[in-house]
Design a protein around this motif. Structure first.
Motif, PDB file in Angstrom:
ATOM      1  N   TRP A 112      -2.190   2.241   1.623  1.00  0.00           N
ATOM      2  CA  TRP A 112      -1.024   1.395   1.377  1.00  0.00           C
ATOM      3  C   TRP A 112      -0.784   1.242  -0.120  1.00  0.00           C
ATOM      4  O   TRP A 112       0.352   1.339  -0.597  1.00  0.00           O
ATOM      5  CB  TRP A 112      -1.211   0.018   2.020  1.00  0.00           C
ATOM      6  CG  TRP A 112       0.078  -0.752   2.129  1.00  0.00           C
ATOM      7  CD1 TRP A 112       0.931  -0.786   3.186  1.00  0.00           C
ATOM      8  CD2 TRP A 112       0.675  -1.588   1.120  1.00  0.00           C
ATOM      9  NE1 TRP A 112       2.014  -1.589   2.903  1.00  0.00           N
ATOM     10  CE2 TRP A 112       1.889  -2.096   1.644  1.00  0.00           C
ATOM     11  CE3 TRP A 112       0.304  -1.959  -0.175  1.00  0.00           C
ATOM     12  CZ2 TRP A 112       2.724  -2.940   0.925  1.00  0.00           C
ATOM     13  CZ3 TRP A 112       1.144  -2.807  -0.903  1.00  0.00           C
ATOM     14  CH2 TRP A 112       2.337  -3.287  -0.341  1.00  0.00           C
ATOM     15  N   GLN A 115       0.814   4.267  -1.882  1.00  0.00           N
ATOM     16  CA  GLN A 115       2.256   4.396  -1.637  1.00  0.00           C
ATOM     17  C   GLN A 115       3.079   3.337  -2.365  1.00  0.00           C
ATOM     18  O   GLN A 115       4.301   3.471  -2.474  1.00  0.00           O
ATOM     19  CB  GLN A 115       2.526   4.299  -0.132  1.00  0.00           C
ATOM     20  CG  GLN A 115       1.932   5.449   0.661  1.00  0.00           C
ATOM     21  CD  GLN A 115       1.998   5.199   2.146  1.00  0.00           C
ATOM     22  OE1 GLN A 115       2.990   5.514   2.800  1.00  0.00           O
ATOM     23  NE2 GLN A 115       0.927   4.639   2.704  1.00  0.00           N
ATOM     24  N   ASN A 116       2.421   2.300  -2.847  1.00  0.00           N
ATOM     25  CA  ASN A 116       3.135   1.218  -3.529  1.00  0.00           C
ATOM     26  C   ASN A 116       2.646   1.028  -4.959  1.00  0.00           C
ATOM     27  O   ASN A 116       2.813  -0.053  -5.526  1.00  0.00           O
ATOM     28  CB  ASN A 116       2.968  -0.080  -2.724  1.00  0.00           C
ATOM     29  CG  ASN A 116       3.651  -0.018  -1.371  1.00  0.00           C
ATOM     30  OD1 ASN A 116       4.842  -0.280  -1.252  1.00  0.00           O
ATOM     31  ND2 ASN A 116       2.900   0.346  -0.337  1.00  0.00           N
ATOM     32  N   LYS A 123      -2.181   6.197  -8.846  1.00  0.00           N
ATOM     33  CA  LYS A 123      -1.927   6.624  -7.474  1.00  0.00           C
ATOM     34  C   LYS A 123      -2.778   7.838  -7.117  1.00  0.00           C
ATOM     35  O   LYS A 123      -3.367   7.908  -6.020  1.00  0.00           O
ATOM     36  CB  LYS A 123      -0.444   6.959  -7.289  1.00  0.00           C
ATOM     37  CG  LYS A 123      -0.112   7.512  -5.908  1.00  0.00           C
ATOM     38  CD  LYS A 123       1.376   7.804  -5.750  1.00  0.00           C
ATOM     39  CE  LYS A 123       1.663   8.349  -4.349  1.00  0.00           C
ATOM     40  NZ  LYS A 123       3.109   8.542  -4.119  1.00  0.00           N
ATOM     41  N   ASN A 127      -5.573   8.178  -4.146  1.00  0.00           N
ATOM     42  CA  ASN A 127      -5.571   9.247  -3.148  1.00  0.00           C
ATOM     43  C   ASN A 127      -6.903   9.986  -3.117  1.00  0.00           C
ATOM     44  O   ASN A 127      -7.387  10.378  -2.048  1.00  0.00           O
ATOM     45  CB  ASN A 127      -4.443  10.248  -3.425  1.00  0.00           C
ATOM     46  CG  ASN A 127      -3.088   9.748  -2.969  1.00  0.00           C
ATOM     47  OD1 ASN A 127      -2.991   8.849  -2.144  1.00  0.00           O
ATOM     48  ND2 ASN A 127      -2.037  10.325  -3.512  1.00  0.00           N
ATOM     49  N   GLN A 324      -1.743   3.706   8.676  1.00  0.00           N
ATOM     50  CA  GLN A 324      -1.337   4.604   7.593  1.00  0.00           C
ATOM     51  C   GLN A 324      -1.566   6.065   7.975  1.00  0.00           C
ATOM     52  O   GLN A 324      -1.738   6.926   7.114  1.00  0.00           O
ATOM     53  CB  GLN A 324      -2.140   4.270   6.326  1.00  0.00           C
ATOM     54  CG  GLN A 324      -2.036   2.834   5.863  1.00  0.00           C
ATOM     55  CD  GLN A 324      -0.637   2.465   5.428  1.00  0.00           C
ATOM     56  OE1 GLN A 324       0.119   3.312   4.931  1.00  0.00           O
ATOM     57  NE2 GLN A 324      -0.274   1.203   5.588  1.00  0.00           N
ATOM     58  N   TYR A 327       0.589   8.996   6.308  1.00  0.00           N
ATOM     59  CA  TYR A 327       0.332   9.219   4.885  1.00  0.00           C
ATOM     60  C   TYR A 327      -1.050   9.837   4.677  1.00  0.00           C
ATOM     61  O   TYR A 327      -1.197  10.798   3.909  1.00  0.00           O
ATOM     62  CB  TYR A 327       0.430   7.905   4.123  1.00  0.00           C
ATOM     63  CG  TYR A 327       0.224   8.079   2.624  1.00  0.00           C
ATOM     64  CD1 TYR A 327       1.235   8.588   1.829  1.00  0.00           C
ATOM     65  CD2 TYR A 327      -0.993   7.766   2.029  1.00  0.00           C
ATOM     66  CE1 TYR A 327       1.046   8.777   0.464  1.00  0.00           C
ATOM     67  CE2 TYR A 327      -1.194   7.946   0.675  1.00  0.00           C
ATOM     68  CZ  TYR A 327      -0.173   8.451  -0.108  1.00  0.00           C
ATOM     69  OH  TYR A 327      -0.361   8.643  -1.450  1.00  0.00           O
TER      70      TYR A 327
END
Length: 439
Positions: A112, A115-116, A123, A127, A324, A327
């Motif tokens: 989450w 993605q934000n 980011k 990941n 999620q 994603y």
């Protein structure tokens, strides 16, 4: 109307003491609890541990006795909140069942956030860590089924896939390579600051839980698995905390810790489906708003600046706990072969140099065997094949994911290779068909 935590008074510190019956509440029912109520409970336990520990560090540097007294009072309240959070878990919930909850936190929280997250470098780091926690959930799931007969989907309730990720044996790195470029405190978005502090707290608590409970099983391979994954959580804490600007003052960090607590409790209140638990989140939010007011005043006293320069004028949402799968699958398929490089960036297996520093770490750690690889070796004996829970037939991609995620160097002798996994799956399917014919 937007919620500005700095404008909310909250509960004054002198009214925050609770009695033992309030501190030690009734635990949830593990059979009926929503999986995301459990993840919120686990995360907020970690948030409180981080907040409590930071305040004790802060007080070791303070000279003003009046300010030390205020911090000491807050520390006691944080400690009581941590007790409440931690002891929401019931006594009949096993260590492995709780462990699956911890890894569901890590997967869905990190996904989450990624993605934000407004900072692309941060980011990418999220990941990268995401795929490692994803594989931890898979490895522990094998043991949960073998040792206790727990179907992992009973814990994650179909919200999180359970399938192989970046193999855990490849998570062991030269820890200096885990260090990342930090954000600039003067330009970083409050979302980034809250995201990182939240994730650091969660990973730190995961490490601590494995360190304190992994020895409780008699199965030696399972004990070794807890040790192996605990070591990876140590690397995760190192990686995520290095994203924080080290030039932030102690008062700035104090302000950010309290703001992060407020943001997390605010989100818990908004998302909770259990009315009794939601009432608890509301109490804790009120308490933390009171702490934030104190932190803001001390920040102004020592820094002479407006707290909004650091945290902004609105609440930040650290995570909406929800599935999620889409994603995570995308990141898994595209980035399972990603590795750390020596320049605080990322590369792929194909681009790794022969002298890649992590090879020596992995060869030493895995020189006898990798416990997390043994998890699959053992479950093959118990269950014909590994335990997977995905739906939508995503498990059909498992062999290709493993093939892409395995290195050629630094591989343990007991590694389950893609062709072996494929044979295992095929044999399992054949035996299923035989049983169906008999019926």
């Amino acid at each position: 109307m937007s919620f500005n935590p700095l404008k909310e008074k909250g509960l004054p510190i002198e009214k925050q003491l609770r009695n033992w019956h309030q501190i030690v509440g009734k635990p949830y029912n593990k059979s009926t609890v929503d999986c995301y109520t459990r993840t919120r409970q686990i995360l907020m336990n970690g948030i409180e541990v981080e907040a409590w520990g930071f305040k004790h560090q802060l007080n070791r540097y303070l000279i003003d006795d009046t300010d030390k007294a205020v911090i000491a009072k807050i520390s006691r309240i944080e400690d009581s909140q941590q007790t409440t959070m931690n002891w929401m878990a019931p006594a009949d919930q096993s260590v492995l069942e709780t462990t699956l909850g911890y890894e569901q936190v890590a997967v869905d929280l990190t996904a989450w956030m990624a993605q934000n997250e407004p900072d692309e470098y941060v980011k990418e780091t999220f990941n990268f860590g995401l795929l490692e926690d994803f594989d931890h959930l898979y490895r522990y799931s094998q043991f949960a089924y073998m040792v206790e007969g727990v179907k992992p989907n009973e814990i994650v309730q179909g919200q999180t896939d359970i399938v192989v990720g970046r193999p855990t044996q490849h998570h062991h790195n030269c820890n200096a390579m885990r260090l990342r470029n930090h954000y600039d405190k003067s330009t970083a978005d409050p979302q980034t600051k809250v995201n990182i502090l939240t994730l650091v707290a969660g990973e730190q608590q995961t490490h601590n839980y494995y360190a304190e409970h992994g020895f409780m099983y008699a199965d030696h391979v399972l004990r070794e698995t807890y040790a192996e994954i605990k070591d990876v959580e140590e690397e995760h804490v190192t990686m995520y905390e290095s994203l924080i600007d080290p030039s932030e003052s102690l008062w700035e960090k104090f302000l950010l810790h309290e703001f992060t607590e407020v943001c997390n409790y605010y989100t818990c209140v908004e998302d909770e489906v259990d009315d009794k638990v939601k009432a608890l989140w509301e109490v804790c939010l009120d308490i933390e708003l009171g702490h934030l007011q104190i932190a803001a005043e001390l920040f102004k006293k020592y820094e002479g600046r407006d707290p909004e320069e650091v945290v902004g004028s609105k609440v930040v949402i650290p995570c909406r706990f929800q599935s999620q799968k889409d994603y995570v699958r995308k990141v898994l398929v595209n980035e399972v072969d990603k590795r750390l490089d020596t320049e605080m960036g990322y590369t792929t297996i194909a681009e790794l140099p022969e002298d890649w520093p992590s090879y020596k770490i992995q060869e030493r750690a895995n020189e006898i065997s990798s416990p997390t690889e043994n998890s699959i070796r053992l479950v093959q004996i118990y269950h014909d094949r590994d335990i997977v829970e995905t739906g939508d037939k995503f498990e059909e991609k498992e062999v290709k994911i493993l093939e892409k995620g395995l290195q050629k160097e630094g591989v343990a002798d007991n590694t389950v290779m893609p062709d072996e996994l494929e044979d295992m799956i095929q044999l399992h399917e054949e035996r299923k068909e035989e049983k169906e014919e008999l019926i």
